[in-house]
Design an enzyme around this catalytic site. Structure first.
Site, PDB file in Angstrom:
ATOM      1  N   SER A 100       0.779  -1.224   0.000  1.00 31.48           N
ATOM      2  CA  SER A 100       0.000   0.000   0.000  1.00 31.48           C
ATOM      3  C   SER A 100       0.820   1.288   0.000  1.00 31.48           C
ATOM      4  CB  SER A 100      -0.933  -0.076   1.204  1.00 31.48           C
ATOM      5  OG  SER A 100      -1.006   1.114   1.881  1.00 31.48           O
ATOM      6  N   HIS A 140      -5.367  -4.320  -1.766  1.00 31.26           N
ATOM      7  CA  HIS A 140      -5.176  -3.158  -2.647  1.00 31.26           C
ATOM      8  C   HIS A 140      -5.255  -3.525  -4.115  1.00 31.26           C
ATOM      9  CE1 HIS A 140      -4.362  -0.270   0.508  1.00 31.26           C
ATOM     10  NE2 HIS A 140      -3.717  -1.245   1.124  1.00 31.26           N
ATOM     11  N   LYS A 176     -12.333  -1.075   0.193  1.00 34.54           N
ATOM     12  CA  LYS A 176     -11.501  -0.193  -0.648  1.00 34.54           C
ATOM     13  C   LYS A 176     -12.140  -0.120  -2.034  1.00 34.54           C
ATOM     14  CE  LYS A 176      -7.819  -0.439   2.628  1.00 34.54           C
ATOM     15  NZ  LYS A 176      -6.667  -1.130   3.194  1.00 34.54           N
TER      16      LYS A 176
HETATM   17  C1  LIG Z   1      -6.583  -1.634   4.668  1.00 36.03           C
HETATM   18  C2  LIG Z   1      -5.819  -2.936   4.728  1.00 36.03           C
HETATM   19  C3  LIG Z   1      -6.328  -4.039   5.398  1.00 36.03           C
HETATM   20  C4  LIG Z   1      -7.541  -3.932   6.271  1.00 36.03           C
HETATM   21  O1  LIG Z   1      -8.705  -3.868   5.521  1.00 36.03           O
HETATM   22  P1  LIG Z   1      -9.976  -3.130   6.168  1.00 36.03           P
HETATM   23  O2  LIG Z   1     -11.103  -3.724   5.431  1.00 36.03           O
HETATM   24  O3  LIG Z   1      -9.768  -1.681   5.952  1.00 36.03           O
HETATM   25  O4  LIG Z   1      -9.985  -3.492   7.618  1.00 36.03           O
HETATM   26  C5  LIG Z   1      -5.675  -5.243   5.293  1.00 36.03           C
HETATM   27  N1  LIG Z   1      -4.536  -5.367   4.577  1.00 36.03           N
HETATM   28  C6  LIG Z   1      -3.992  -4.307   3.949  1.00 36.03           C
HETATM   29  C7  LIG Z   1      -2.738  -4.498   3.185  1.00 36.03           C
HETATM   30  C8  LIG Z   1      -4.600  -3.061   4.013  1.00 36.03           C
HETATM   31  O5  LIG Z   1      -4.046  -2.009   3.442  1.00 36.03           O
END
Ligand SMILES: *Cc1c(COP(=O)(O)O)cnc(C)c1O
Length: 404
Positions: free
Chosen positions: A188, A216, A247
């Site tokens: 990310s 992502h 996301k």
């Molecule tokens: C945002 C994120 C998560 C967590 O996901 P949420 O649904 O926001 O709790 C898990 N792994 C990565 C790599 C992330 O960036």
């Protein structure tokens, strides 16, 4: 103990280090993504959001909103229980089927967030599989790290995306011990992509399971939005694919997709799955609509990549340094915590552009950055305004420019 004084002094040290987090108070506008109203001292002001993880704007897609409204009308607000005790709604079942199909797996299991899906799944596997060793990429997300910690199993951290180091560590471990390799596809903060095929080859060689966080990438890559593993034809080589509904799918929730037995095992043993209220049916319905849309529509993915390319070209023309990578994440490098925060504040206050500064400990010190995430809805004029503002601030802040 003076508890209040303790809390305040801990917070003071965050302030001193420039690490204190300030939330922008935003009201997003349906139908006008990526615009939002920012409330500052009671005074509303319109801003353009440049750091959203609603990567494709699906949180405002008419199909998604309609599905959520319909589900609220049908089922009411909450799920009304844990999955086991009256909380399983038909939308949950349909969503799990859809996710299994998306990733070409027998089953899927949804959680209340991606964080919980990582924490609960890795934690449960590490606790329940005798002598399991988890091989974890050094840059794995906090939720994976916490899950592995909670498991209290043996863990080995391998250098980020480094196949040689991974292999050396696999080879050095007890050949009889069961193994799991945990990693991500798109990372990310740097936006780099892991060598999934080669990691799966090593997993085969050393008899390890594979756990891939595609948070992502789901929705954004692959012909049906199944992620990088789908794009590369590798989904069947992964034991577990983990993703988020929060996301690119624009809603909320997390999941794993894997074999029927593995999903059933997590369903049956994971505390973080069992002892918590199920997702509201409307969230499941919205996610379902979003996934179904992105399975067939290429428009959002193509336009997203086009916006990312255009932003990079404009940044290059202005000599604004950004980290090259093969994904949709554009890290504009500042390299100084105070300046990073300052630029972000001025962007917000003077240019109505919202980009949250990313500082330590999210990224290493001296690599402080603005993590810019263009979406299909950012116009050419938005891009010009963003880069024009950065251009001005780069001069004011005496920051080094990239050599063209
Ligand atoms: C945002 C994120 C998560 C967590 O996901 P949420 O649904 O926001 O709790 C898990 N792994 C990565 C790599 C992330 O960036």
């Amino acid at each position: 103990m003076d508890f209040e004084a303790f809390f305040k002094s801990e917070l003071d040290s965050l302030h001193e280090e420039g690490r204190y987090r300030v939330f922008a108070d935003l009201e997003r506008h349906r139908g006008n993504f990526p615009r939002a109203t920012r409330y500052v001292n009671g005074a509303p002001k319109d801003v353009t959001v440049w750091c959203s993880n609603d990567y494709l704007g699906m949180g405002q897609h008419p199909d998604v909103i309609e599905a959520m409204k319909t589900a609220v009308d049908h089922c009411g607000a909450g799920a009304g229980g844990t999955r086991n005790i009256s909380g399983t709604n038909h939308y949950h079942v349909l969503l799990e089927q859809e996710l299994a199909d998306l990733h070409g797996k027998e089953s899927a299991l949804i959680f209340t967030s991606g964080y919980i899906s990582n924490w609960a799944t890795l934690g449960t596997l590490g606790q329940r599989i005798p002598n399991l060793i988890i091989f974890s990429d050094a840059l794995n997300h906090a939720s994976m790290i916490e899950g592995i910690r909670y498991a209290k199993c043996d863990r080995v951290i391998w250098k980020h995306n480094d196949l040689e180091d991974l292999e050396a560590k696999l080879a050095a471990a007890d050949p009889r011990a069961p193994k799991l390799i945990a990693f991500e596809s798109v990372y990310s903060m740097d936006g780099d992509i892991s060598p999934i095929k080669e990691i799966c080859d090593l997993a085969d060689k050393y008899g390890a399971m594979t756990y891939l966080d595609e948070v992502h990438a789901v929705g954004m890559y692959g012909p049906r939005g199944g992620g990088i593993a789908e794009r590369e034809g590798l989904m069947d080589r992964l034991t577990i694919i983990e993703g988020t509904l929060g996301k690119a799918f624009g809603v909320m929730g997390g999941y794993i997709a894997a074999s029927a037995a593995l999903c059933d095992f997590i369903r049956s043993f994971a505390s973080g799955f069992i002892f918590t209220t199920a997702l509201p049916p409307a969230l499941a319905a919205g996610a379902l609509a979003s996934i179904r849309h992105l399975k067939v529509s290429q428009f959002e993915r193509a336009r997203h990549q086009d916006r990312v390319r255009r932003l990079r070209v404009l940044l290059d023309k202005s000599g604004i340094p950004h980290m090259p990578n093969p994904s949709h994440i554009v890290p504009v490098m500042v390299g100084d915590a105070a300046k990073c925060k300052w630029i972000s504040d001025i962007m917000l206050d003077s240019f109505d552009i919202y980009v949250q500064p990313i500082n330590y400990p999210t990224v290493p010190r001296k690599t402080e950055r603005l993590r810019i995430t263009p979406t299909p809805m950012h116009s050419d004029a938005d891009l010009d305004h963003l880069v024009g503002s950065l251009h001005q601030l780069w001069s004011r802040c005496a920051l080094a420019r990239a050599v063209a």
